[in-house]
Design a protein around this motif. Sequence first.
Motif, PDB file in Angstrom:
ATOM      1  N   SER A  76      55.725 -11.490 -43.564  1.00 46.70           N
ATOM      2  CA  SER A  76      56.109 -11.157 -42.199  1.00 46.70           C
ATOM      3  C   SER A  76      55.877  -9.679 -41.919  1.00 46.70           C
ATOM      4  O   SER A  76      56.150  -8.829 -42.755  1.00 46.70           O
ATOM      5  N   SER A  77      55.366  -9.408 -40.738  1.00 51.44           N
ATOM      6  CA  SER A  77      55.224  -8.017 -40.297  1.00 51.44           C
ATOM      7  C   SER A  77      55.095  -7.986 -38.782  1.00 51.44           C
ATOM      8  O   SER A  77      54.516  -8.877 -38.171  1.00 51.44           O
ATOM      9  N   GLY A  79      56.979  -8.629 -36.280  1.00 52.84           N
ATOM     10  CA  GLY A  79      57.414  -9.780 -35.506  1.00 52.84           C
ATOM     11  C   GLY A  79      56.600 -11.046 -35.742  1.00 52.84           C
ATOM     12  O   GLY A  79      56.856 -12.073 -35.154  1.00 52.84           O
ATOM     13  N   HIS A  80      55.597 -10.962 -36.593  1.00 55.26           N
ATOM     14  CA  HIS A  80      54.765 -12.134 -36.902  1.00 55.26           C
ATOM     15  C   HIS A  80      55.229 -12.699 -38.247  1.00 55.26           C
ATOM     16  O   HIS A  80      55.292 -11.986 -39.233  1.00 55.26           O
ATOM     17  N   GLU A  81      55.549 -13.985 -38.247  1.00 54.78           N
ATOM     18  CA  GLU A  81      56.076 -14.624 -39.440  1.00 54.78           C
ATOM     19  C   GLU A  81      55.065 -15.632 -39.977  1.00 54.78           C
ATOM     20  O   GLU A  81      54.593 -16.496 -39.250  1.00 54.78           O
ATOM     21  N   ASN A  82      54.716 -15.515 -41.252  1.00 56.74           N
ATOM     22  CA  ASN A  82      53.759 -16.412 -41.877  1.00 56.74           C
ATOM     23  C   ASN A  82      54.388 -17.007 -43.140  1.00 56.74           C
ATOM     24  O   ASN A  82      54.675 -16.288 -44.091  1.00 56.74           O
TER      25      ASN A  82
END
Length: 112
Positions: A76-77, A79-82
């Motif tokens: 995650s970075s 606000g993007h979650e993977n």
Amino acid sequence: MIEYNHLCDRVETLDKQIEEISLKEEYVEKVQQPQCLIGIKTHTALSLIVETSDFNRFKKGNMYSAYLGLIPGDDSSAGHENKLGITKAGNSHLRKLLVEAKTRLYTRKSRI
């Protein structure tokens, strides 16, 4: 062929010793508990007990899952979650035993 037979006999002897250990008073109840899970036999149950040592050190199931390396990874970075696959960062031997137990279960079901 002689070596193969020798090794098969050795594995059989070791399996019998594992069964004998599991019947000792200190292990009987502890070995029976994980065997209530489908696919877990004596060898896997005893391995879980011996290598985990004290299950009470894990307050919740997710902590034990992390110990086994069975929790999903996360990248995650900004606000993007993977979400990733399992971390495999824990006890690889126990993780392999549990995967094999599950595989035996599915193999057996597919034959029915």
